[in-house]
Design an enzyme around this catalytic site. Structure first.
Site: not given
Lengths: 147, 147
Positions: B56, B58, B86, B89
């Protein structure tokens, strides 16, 4: 009974990884990912060595297993980890679609199971307490020596 | 007011990253990490390209920022991300000790804020809704084209 023996066998491999972390002065947590009775990924916590808070054993194992399989979903795999996953790792395990997670010691302060709703998928099979004392002992010994 | 303008400025940089992800046929989410008014990390979702559910925006930004700083804690930094993080993260952001998180669109289905207790630290400053429509539009357009 056979399955419990098998879970112990793979947890011992995760413990070996935790021991390697211990020797590197990392918080001693280890993980392996198993697919069709074969270990396809081994990893241990490397947050200090890599200067990276995301380098938990589980996160590295997810990446390594996907790399081995050539696909990002771990739909036929089991993760063995010596300590209950944190929310970050549980979140990664959710995305991976892994159907089974086995952990040794419970993390009473930072474990994913403190959160609701469940961070893992409700259909994920969870087994805890495999080689719990040995997994916890290594962590206690690490923090005792650090003091 | 100045701070809102600044937040918009950096969110636009995160949107640029999301646009790059869009062009790579990745779910279009982008992030930047800012330290003392300087962008020290830029990242976009690469889960398809890297075959890795943990890639991801992040997570990559946390790793890149720590690498830039030469230390794993982001105690003087702000993360800008186009979509609400999410649990994975948010868990990574908690470990990073980042004091401020700014996101664009809300993730009604998978956002960290659906969970309790708070996955982020309660002292973490959270700002949401910066360039919300543009952040959400890019995601909607991605899923519309996919159908």
């Amino acid at each position: 009974m056979t399955e419990i023996l098998t879970d112990e066998h793979y947890m011992r491999q995760a413990l070996n990884e935790a021991q390697i972390a211990f020797e590197k002065k990392e918080v001693p947590i280890g993980a392996v990912i198993v697919c069709q009775n074969r270990i396809i990924a081994r990893a241990h916590n490397l947050t200090e060595t890599l200067n990276d808070v995301t380098a938990h054993a589980e996160m590295q194992a997810i990446t390594a297993a996907a790399n081995f399989l050539g696909g990002k979903y771990l739909t036929n795999c089991t993760l063995y980890v010596t300590l209950e996953p944190c929310p970050m790792c549980a979140g990664g395990l959710l995305w991976s679609q892994i159907p089974k997670v086995v952990f040794g010691a419970k993390d009473e302060k930072k474990g994913y199971s403190l959160f609701s709703p469940n961070i893992l998928h409700n259909k994920t099979s969870i087994i805890s307490g495999i080689l719990e004392e040995e997994c916890a002992f290594l962590l206690k010994e690490f923090f005792r020596q650090k003091r």
